[in-house]
Design a protein around this motif. Structure first.
Motif, mmCIF file in Angstrom:
data_model
loop_
_atom_site.group_PDB
_atom_site.id
_atom_site.type_symbol
_atom_site.label_atom_id
_atom_site.label_comp_id
_atom_site.label_asym_id
_atom_site.label_seq_id
_atom_site.Cartn_x
_atom_site.Cartn_y
_atom_site.Cartn_z
ATOM 1 N N PHE A 66 -2.972 12.166 -0.915
ATOM 2 C CA PHE A 66 -3.530 13.305 -0.206
ATOM 3 C C PHE A 66 -3.021 14.559 -0.887
ATOM 4 C CE2 PHE A 66 -3.619 16.527 3.101
ATOM 5 C CZ PHE A 66 -4.893 16.365 3.611
ATOM 6 N N SER A 67 -3.819 15.111 -1.815
ATOM 7 C CA SER A 67 -3.344 16.212 -2.654
ATOM 8 C C SER A 67 -4.511 16.882 -3.369
ATOM 9 C CB SER A 67 -2.361 15.675 -3.702
ATOM 10 O OG SER A 67 -1.995 16.664 -4.637
ATOM 11 N N ASP A 68 -4.319 18.163 -3.734
ATOM 12 C CA ASP A 68 -5.311 18.825 -4.586
ATOM 13 C C ASP A 68 -5.150 18.425 -6.047
ATOM 14 O OD1 ASP A 68 -3.040 20.243 -5.399
ATOM 15 O OD2 ASP A 68 -3.567 22.044 -4.256
ATOM 16 N N MET A 69 -4.060 17.713 -6.363
ATOM 17 C CA MET A 69 -3.792 17.165 -7.697
ATOM 18 C C MET A 69 -3.656 18.244 -8.764
ATOM 19 S SD MET A 69 -3.554 14.062 -6.793
ATOM 20 C CE MET A 69 -3.412 13.107 -8.308
ATOM 21 N N LEU A 70 -3.228 19.432 -8.370
ATOM 22 C CA LEU A 70 -3.016 20.527 -9.317
ATOM 23 C C LEU A 70 -1.562 20.496 -9.769
ATOM 24 C CD1 LEU A 70 -5.097 23.378 -7.635
ATOM 25 C CD2 LEU A 70 -5.843 21.564 -9.205
ATOM 26 N N GLU A 71 -1.301 19.709 -10.775
ATOM 27 C CA GLU A 71 0.052 19.519 -11.316
ATOM 28 C C GLU A 71 0.638 20.851 -11.785
ATOM 29 O OE1 GLU A 71 3.368 17.195 -12.839
ATOM 30 O OE2 GLU A 71 1.686 16.613 -11.550
ATOM 31 N N ASN A 72 1.874 21.103 -11.392
ATOM 32 C CA ASN A 72 2.571 22.311 -11.840
ATOM 33 C C ASN A 72 4.058 22.007 -11.866
ATOM 34 O OD1 ASN A 72 3.204 24.917 -12.598
ATOM 35 N ND2 ASN A 72 3.046 25.761 -10.531
ATOM 36 N N SER A 73 4.497 21.360 -12.934
ATOM 37 C CA SER A 73 5.865 20.847 -13.007
ATOM 38 C C SER A 73 6.513 21.232 -14.332
ATOM 39 C CB SER A 73 5.844 19.319 -12.870
ATOM 40 O OG SER A 73 5.106 18.736 -13.940
ATOM 41 N N GLN A 74 7.773 20.821 -14.477
ATOM 42 C CA GLN A 74 8.473 21.053 -15.736
ATOM 43 C C GLN A 74 7.781 20.329 -16.881
ATOM 44 O OE1 GLN A 74 12.233 19.525 -14.224
ATOM 45 N NE2 GLN A 74 13.184 21.542 -14.453
ATOM 46 N N VAL A 75 7.259 19.159 -16.603
ATOM 47 C CA VAL A 75 6.604 18.356 -17.630
ATOM 48 C C VAL A 75 5.221 18.895 -17.968
ATOM 49 C CG1 VAL A 75 5.675 16.056 -18.141
ATOM 50 C CG2 VAL A 75 7.911 16.281 -17.035
ATOM 51 N N LEU A 76 4.465 19.266 -16.944
ATOM 52 C CA LEU A 76 3.101 19.775 -17.133
ATOM 53 C C LEU A 76 2.908 21.036 -16.283
ATOM 54 C CD1 LEU A 76 1.088 16.410 -16.963
ATOM 55 C CD2 LEU A 76 1.377 17.846 -18.990
ATOM 56 N N SER A 125 0.846 -1.189 0.000
ATOM 57 C CA SER A 125 0.000 0.000 0.000
ATOM 58 C C SER A 125 0.883 1.242 0.000
ATOM 59 C CB SER A 125 -0.912 0.029 1.235
ATOM 60 O OG SER A 125 -1.804 -1.061 1.237
ATOM 61 N N LEU A 126 0.471 2.239 -0.785
ATOM 62 C CA LEU A 126 1.232 3.489 -0.911
ATOM 63 C C LEU A 126 0.367 4.653 -0.462
ATOM 64 C CD1 LEU A 126 3.715 5.113 -1.984
ATOM 65 C CD2 LEU A 126 2.563 5.129 -4.210
ATOM 66 N N PHE A 127 0.961 5.529 0.342
ATOM 67 C CA PHE A 127 0.277 6.724 0.832
ATOM 68 C C PHE A 127 1.164 7.911 0.505
ATOM 69 C CE2 PHE A 127 -1.400 9.705 3.984
ATOM 70 C CZ PHE A 127 -2.756 9.411 3.981
ATOM 71 N N LEU A 128 0.726 8.771 -0.428
ATOM 72 C CA LEU A 128 1.506 9.939 -0.846
ATOM 73 C C LEU A 128 0.885 11.208 -0.280
ATOM 74 C CD1 LEU A 128 2.225 9.107 -4.608
ATOM 75 C CD2 LEU A 128 3.850 9.054 -2.706
ATOM 76 N N ILE A 129 1.727 12.038 0.325
ATOM 77 C CA ILE A 129 1.273 13.262 0.975
ATOM 78 C C ILE A 129 1.885 14.460 0.264
ATOM 79 C CG2 ILE A 129 1.191 14.553 3.138
ATOM 80 C CD1 ILE A 129 1.689 11.824 4.556
ATOM 81 N N ASP A 130 1.038 15.301 -0.296
ATOM 82 C CA ASP A 130 1.495 16.495 -1.019
ATOM 83 C C ASP A 130 1.912 17.564 -0.009
ATOM 84 O OD1 ASP A 130 1.865 18.675 -2.681
ATOM 85 O OD2 ASP A 130 0.123 18.231 -3.916
ATOM 86 N N ARG A 131 3.191 17.969 -0.068
ATOM 87 C CA ARG A 131 3.717 18.970 0.869
ATOM 88 C C ARG A 131 3.950 20.312 0.180
ATOM 89 N NH1 ARG A 131 3.178 19.192 5.680
ATOM 90 N NH2 ARG A 131 5.287 19.688 6.343
ATOM 91 N N THR A 132 3.327 20.529 -0.968
ATOM 92 C CA THR A 132 3.565 21.769 -1.701
ATOM 93 C C THR A 132 2.510 22.841 -1.414
ATOM 94 O OG1 THR A 132 2.327 21.014 -3.658
ATOM 95 C CG2 THR A 132 4.686 20.484 -3.557
ATOM 96 N N THR A 133 1.483 22.477 -0.652
ATOM 97 C CA THR A 133 0.431 23.421 -0.283
ATOM 98 C C THR A 133 0.130 23.275 1.204
ATOM 99 O OG1 THR A 133 -0.573 23.246 -2.484
ATOM 100 C CG2 THR A 133 -1.938 24.170 -0.735
ATOM 101 N N PRO A 134 0.068 24.365 1.959
ATOM 102 C CA PRO A 134 -0.227 24.279 3.395
ATOM 103 C C PRO A 134 -1.551 23.567 3.651
ATOM 104 C CG PRO A 134 0.534 26.480 2.828
ATOM 105 C CD PRO A 134 0.302 25.761 1.522
#
Length: 254
Positions: free
Chosen positions: A166-176, A36-45
């Protein structure tokens, strides 16, 4: 974030969490059936409700673990190379059909496994302390490449069967980049994913996305309906391309 103070605790959460039995070390992970994988987005408070939902989601994952099942907890950051692995461990426990002869031959000790399980749970909570503190707003969010990195090369070599993000899933990267991602049709974004071989490897997995629906604008209001539809559709197609089904749940409101 600094995680140095967790070094001693995380040492107890080794990849396979073995203990020394009567006839030698016992490998809990050998008996496991799922990852099982649990990913936590740390880019937004995250606010207090965000943190509460995150911990409830993690509790759901942990409650579903069987003896020897592996759980991996990691972060999503500004760049995929900055992902932090907070936990990579297998839940201690002995097979139900093990007898005294098995233990004498070096198999699992039920008493030791119960003690190890208590340590496992305590250290799991401790390992998550950094993500319950406030994060700083980041300029970028590299979600696609982080998901690809963890799922294409899963710890233990077994594909993840359950994934919580756990994320808003708002991709903002070099790729996208966000300015393109929010305006592009899902098919165009998928072409970019395929170009860079970033399709996740999640055959038969269930993916749960928690926290989707808010924008990057001040106050984080709900996404514009058109943007919501394009972004949501992209993630459905993205995970479907990797063999998984995705659900959006526990959407968090201010």
């Amino acid at each position: 974030m600094k995680y140095l103070f967790l070094a001693a605790g995380l040492a107890l959460l080794s990849a396979c969490s073995p203990h020394e039995g009567a006839g030698g070390p016992y490998d809990y992970c050998a008996a496991g059936k799922t990852n099982s994988l649990f990913l936590i987005d740390r880019t937004t408070p995250a606010d207090s409700m965000d943190k509460s939902v995150m911990m409830d989601s993690l509790a759901t994952v942990v409650d579903g673990l069987g003896h020897g099942d592996r759980i991996v907890v990691a972060t999503i950051g500004e760049h995929y190379t900055g992902t932090e692995r907070l936990v990579n461990a297998c839940k201690p426990g002995c097979p139900d059909n093990q007898g005294a002869v098995d233990y004498m031959l070096g198999q699992c000790s039920a008493m030791q496994a119960k003690a190890d399980e208590r340590v496992f749970m305590a250290q799991l909570v401790k390992a998550l302390e950094p993500v319950t503190t406030d994060a700083e707003e980041a300029k970028t969010s590299d979600i696609v490449r982080t998901v690809a990195q963890w799922t294409q090369n899963p710890p233990g070599g077994r594909a993840f069967s359950t994934v919580y993000i756990f994320s808003d899933m708002l991709e903002n990267s070099q790729v996208l980049p966000w300015r393109e991602f929010k305006a592009s049709e899902p098919e165009a974004s998928m072409e970019t994913v395929e170009k860079y071989r970033l399709t996740p490897d999640l055959p038969g997995a269930d993916v749960h996305i928690v926290g989707f629906g808010r924008s990057h604008d001040p106050g984080r209001p709900p996404l514009d309906p058109d943007v919501d539809f394009r972004v949501r559709t992209f993630w459905k197609e993205y995970f479907a391309a990797g063999g998984a089904t995705v659900s959006f749940e526990g959407t968090i409101q201010n």
